[in-house]
Design an enzyme around this catalytic site. Structure first.
Site, PDB file in Angstrom:
ATOM      1  N   GLY A 375       4.738  -9.199  22.756  1.00 35.12           N
ATOM      2  CA  GLY A 375       5.210  -9.241  21.114  1.00 35.12           C
ATOM      3  C   GLY A 375       6.944  -9.260  21.363  1.00 35.12           C
ATOM      4  N   PRO A 377      10.828  -8.094  20.768  1.00 35.22           N
ATOM      5  CA  PRO A 377      11.554  -6.950  20.807  1.00 35.22           C
ATOM      6  C   PRO A 377      11.563  -5.763  19.891  1.00 35.22           C
ATOM      7  CG  PRO A 377      12.760  -8.766  21.589  1.00 35.22           C
ATOM      8  CD  PRO A 377      11.891  -9.282  20.675  1.00 35.22           C
ATOM      9  N   GLY A 378      11.460  -4.506  19.970  1.00 35.95           N
ATOM     10  CA  GLY A 378      11.490  -3.670  18.955  1.00 35.95           C
ATOM     11  C   GLY A 378      10.271  -3.272  18.305  1.00 35.95           C
ATOM     12  N   VAL A 379       9.093  -3.998  18.679  1.00 37.51           N
ATOM     13  CA  VAL A 379       7.897  -3.707  17.842  1.00 37.51           C
ATOM     14  C   VAL A 379       7.083  -2.517  18.440  1.00 37.51           C
ATOM     15  CG1 VAL A 379       7.692  -5.845  17.267  1.00 37.51           C
ATOM     16  CG2 VAL A 379       6.643  -5.219  19.258  1.00 37.51           C
ATOM     17  N   GLY A 380       7.687  -1.744  19.606  1.00 33.80           N
ATOM     18  CA  GLY A 380       7.032  -0.546  19.856  1.00 33.80           C
ATOM     19  C   GLY A 380       6.139  -0.639  21.032  1.00 33.80           C
ATOM     20  N   LYS A 381       6.234  -1.486  22.161  1.00 30.65           N
ATOM     21  CA  LYS A 381       5.448  -1.842  23.196  1.00 30.65           C
ATOM     22  C   LYS A 381       5.663  -0.636  24.021  1.00 30.65           C
ATOM     23  CE  LYS A 381       7.308  -5.845  24.132  1.00 30.65           C
ATOM     24  NZ  LYS A 381       8.105  -6.029  22.897  1.00 30.65           N
ATOM     25  N   SER A 698       5.256 -28.214  16.865  1.00 28.90           N
ATOM     26  CA  SER A 698       4.622 -27.887  15.508  1.00 28.90           C
ATOM     27  C   SER A 698       5.656 -28.265  14.382  1.00 28.90           C
ATOM     28  CB  SER A 698       4.761 -26.201  15.577  1.00 28.90           C
ATOM     29  OG  SER A 698       5.913 -25.727  16.007  1.00 28.90           O
ATOM     30  N   LYS A 741       5.077 -16.790  12.330  1.00 31.21           N
ATOM     31  CA  LYS A 741       5.724 -17.847  11.626  1.00 31.21           C
ATOM     32  C   LYS A 741       5.646 -17.539  10.050  1.00 31.21           C
ATOM     33  CE  LYS A 741       5.004 -21.708  14.970  1.00 31.21           C
ATOM     34  NZ  LYS A 741       4.399 -22.999  15.182  1.00 31.21           N
TER      35      LYS A 741
END
Length: 809
Positions: A375, A377-381, A698, A741
């Site tokens: 995911g 950066p900064g989402v808590g991995k 896309s 997106k």
């Protein structure tokens, strides 16, 4: 090889007269750019030296062909020598004098002018011709490589010699350094000095060094064969008697014996596997036969310290309470339901297997599971890994793989190297002091590789449940069981992870947060943490929900919450100043206060303003740091149908532009486009933020919509964003990264999303709050896209072509 600087050398050479005194050398050939001692004892040479010292200190050094001649004649000397300056003199044995000379440049003798009282000759400077071509580069590499191999075969020569040779950046100096130090006959040295071409010198040196290498290799084989013939018993007896005598002389017998006994005790207490214990005992026996002053003694002691301090059988008991694990995960992280469910499944299977004594189940579904959190950066991995360790009651250790290029970082260095040590896997286990920690491999997508190896390939063994129960670190050289470790990897993207490594991990996707989720995370976690960081009490500052929403909307534009926490910290520091100064005891921070504390907003919802003119369409993109929106701009001017594409677009994206152009041109009549525009106009497609590389299929429907809007003179709807790949037949194909997106479009204030019909199933991953605010338009063909994206327009009247101006300013 060293000397004067360039300025001093040129100054000395400028003083050189046409006629110079010539000092013959016996048993030595002087090369340029060196400092060498010379013993002078013959009367004529002594007189030459005295007069040179009272003059300009310059002499010409020429080697004699026959070293046994006391006073060689011009016929006995070579024709090429070097000009040198006498640095200092010192009295030698008897009447002799010791000189220290600095050689400056190669010279050639044109005519001998005098034999008495000493040799004199007319000379001229003859610098070498230094080529700068591919042959020179190849010869340089060959010489450096061969020199390195010869140094390795000579025990008495330090490794720094090879390192010094590698740092020489001049082929001319390199040739003279090697010629001065290599083992060769005097006539060979003189022949090298006489060659005018540097490439020729290097070719000759390669031949000489190749022969020297063969001789050294034969000598090494002879020594090894001789040593093997000495019986092991005789060597041990001889060495033991010697060591006993040395220890008695040094008075070290008691201390060393105590140290050896201490290691034997530690080996017994370490509870090592059989192989490791036998290896440790062998090393202790070697230690007994060595002096504590020897270098090998310290190497063995360091190795034994690693062996006895590793947690060979030290394990922590798992806390398999499902309710406790759920509580810990909910305390540490907001939402992330799928990930929390997968972790609880993992714990549940281990608990059932433990209760029912099913070892097979543990091996298959427990320790074998390797999770990969992917995911932005900064989402808590990373913090998720810490929560898993806390829920299980295990130790947590982390290793960052970002930028790692050396395979030895994983597998360790062999003990033959100076300063060798185990790899970072073993080091981390030593710090954790347990054999079954939660081990986080951070940034696994940023591993590199070069001539030192491929760390990703080394990780294959670490992460393979069929192999890691016998992981062999190069330093330890014994098996270590990694199968009880819970490995968790993190990455921002999957594209850069090698496929074999990716195959060993279970992928869990962490997507970006919505505005609502960010506010909840801030209220439940970030604010509390920043209160502690900034030494504030909860009653001293009240961050309203409107203030948090203003920070999210106006000062951060990210998928995670890392920047959000920084901005919250910045607000608290402003409040801390007021409280520390005694101006107030409590501050309620509103949206207006946020703008006062943080300054003007950094982000604005610009989508609606930027698409109010024909030729501009809003697309959606996926990046390693989350979703984003992008604007496709099209313009035209008078021309002959040429197409210009800018914005650092990749090949796939450029192909999308050409597909869009071909489709619109082939269907111009049915789409109401003036066909003359394709013949009489030049087109320019641009994607802003031109410094950022972009690629992927896309944006196909966005390219088509922007061009179509330009050709019919009608703007694209301001609230519409779109994504999808298109074909020449007008089909709209599915794409990836739908959730991120759509979240990016939602953050940007767009409310209508056009996407491929097949991707409608991906909307199930979106939060309900986002789906309720957005309108989704599924499309299967490009004409459906145009019908929903462009304002209604009648095709009965074709747009008037624009002459000599572009649609966009």
């Amino acid at each position: 090889m060293f000397g004067l600087n360039q300025h001093n050398t040129e100054a000395l050479l400028s003083q050189m007269p046409e006629e110079m005194p010539v000092l013959p050398l016996r048993n030595v050939v002087a090369f340029p750019f060196s400092v060498l001692p010379i013993a002078v004892g013959t009367p004529r040479s002594l007189r030459l030296v005295r007069e040179a010292i009272h003059g300009n200190h310059l002499v010409v050094l020429v080697a004699a062909k026959d070293p046994d001649l006391e006073e060689p004649t011009p016929d006995d000397l070579y024709e090429v020598g070097v000009v040198a300056t006498i640095q200092r003199t010192a009295p030698g044995e008897g009447d002799s004098v010791q000189l220290m000379v600095q050689t400056l440049e190669r010279v050639k003798i044109s005519r001998w002018t005098s034999h008495d009282p000493y040799l004199k000759a007319q000379v001229y400077l003859a610098p070498d011709h230094e080529e700068n071509d591919k042959e020179a580069e190849a010869l340089n590499r060959g010489l450096v490589s061969l020199s390195r191999e010869i140094v390795a075969l000579m025990p008495g020569v330090p490794d720094e010699v090879a390192a010094f040779i590698e740092r020489i950046n001049s082929n001319r100096i390199l040739s003279y350094v090697i010629a001065a130090n290599a083992r060769m006959e005097q006539d060979q040295r003189a022949a090298i000095l006489a060659l005018d071409s540097v490439n020729a010198k290097m070719r000759m040196l390669l031949g000489i060094l190749s022969q020297e290498k063969e001789v050294l290799e034969i000598g090494q084989r002879i020594r090894e064969e001789t040593q093997e013939k000495v019986s092991q018993e005789q060597r041990e007896f001889f060495l033991r008697r010697q060591m006993d005598s040395i220890r008695k002389e040094l008075g070290e017998t008691q201390d060393e014996a105590a140290e050896v006994a201490d290691y034997r005790r530690k080996i017994e207490e370490a509870n090592m596997p059989t192989e490791a214990q036998e290896q440790a005992i062998r090393e202790v026996k070697r230690m007994e036969r060595l002096s504590s002053q020897s270098a090998e003694y310290g190497v063995i002691r360091t190795y034994l310290d690693w062996l006895v301090e590793l947690p060979w059988n030290t394990m922590t008991d798992d806390n398999l309470d499902i309710a406790h694990a759920r509580q810990v995960l909910n305390e540490d992280h907001y939402d992330l339901k799928d990930i929390k469910t997968r972790i609880l499944e993992f714990l549940a299977i281990r608990k059932l297997a433990h209760e029912r004594q099913s070892e097979n189940t543990i091996a298959a579904d427990g320790a074998a599971v390797i999770l990969l959190f992917v995911g932005p950066p900064g989402v808590g991995k990373t913090s998720l890994g810490k929560s898993i360790a806390r829920a299980l009651g295990r130790e947590f250790t982390r290793m960052s793989l970002g930028g790692m290029r050396d395979e030895s970082e994983i597998r360790g260095h062999r003990r033959t190297y100076i300063g060798a040590m185990p790899g970072r896997i073993i080091q981390a286990l030593k710090r954790a002091k347990t054999r079954n920690p939660v081990f986080m491999l951070d940034e696994v997508d940023k591993i590199g590789n070069d001539w030192r190896g491929d760390p990703a390939s080394a990780l294959l063994e670490v992460l393979d449940p069929q192999q890691n129960n016998a992981f062999r670190d190069h330093y330890l050289d014994v098996d270590f069981d990694l199968s009880d470790i819970i490995f968790i990897a993190t990455a921002n993207q999957l594209d850069t992870i090698p496929r074999p490594l990716l195959d060993r991990m279970e992928i869990i996707q962490l997507d970006g947060y919505t505005e609502y989720e960010k506010i909840r995370i801030a209220q439940e976690h970030l604010v509390k943490r920043q209160l502690q960081v900034n030494s504030l009490n909860a009653e001293e500052i009240i961050l309203t929900e409107d203030a948090l929403r203003a920070i999210v909307r106006d000062y951060t534009r990210e998928a995670g919450v890392r920047n959000l926490e920084r901005e919250i910290g910045a607000v608290m520091r402003k409040v801390a100043i007021q409280i520390a100064a005694g101006d107030t005891q409590q501050v309620e921070v509103t949206a207006q206060h946020v703008r006062e504390f943080l300054g003007k907003p950094r982000f604005r919802f610009e989508a609606a303003n930027r698409v109010e003119i024909p030729g501009v369409a809003t697309g959606m993109a996926w990046t390693p740091v989350g979703g984003d929106i992008l604007f496709i701009e099209a313009t035209r001017s008078k021309g002959h149908g040429q197409m210009t594409i800018t914005g650092q677009l990749g090949k796939v994206m450029e192909e999308s532009v050409r597909i869009a152009y071909s489709y619109l041109r082939s269907h111009a009549q049915e789409l109401g486009i003036n066909e003359d525009l394709f013949e009489n106009s030049d087109f320019h497609i641009h994607v802003p933020e031109g410094a950022v590389p972009k690629d992927g299929p896309s944006a196909g429907i966005t390219m088509t919509t922007a061009l179509y809007s330009l050709l019919i003179g009608q703007p694209v709807r301001a609230d519409v964003a779109m994504t999808g790949e298109t074909t020449l037949r007008g089909q709209v194909l599915p794409i990836g990264g739908v959730k991120m997106k759509v979240l990016a479009a939602h953050r940007a204030g767009l409310r209508t999303i056009i996407l491929p019909e097949i991707n409608m199933e991906d909307l199930d991953d979106l939060p309900d709050s986002v789906r309720e605010e957005l309108t989704f338009v599924p499309v299967a063909r490009i004409d459906e896209v145009l019908a929903n994206a462009i304002r209604p327009v009648s095709f009965q009247h074709e747009p008037v072509p624009v002459e000599n101006e572009t649609v966009l300013a």
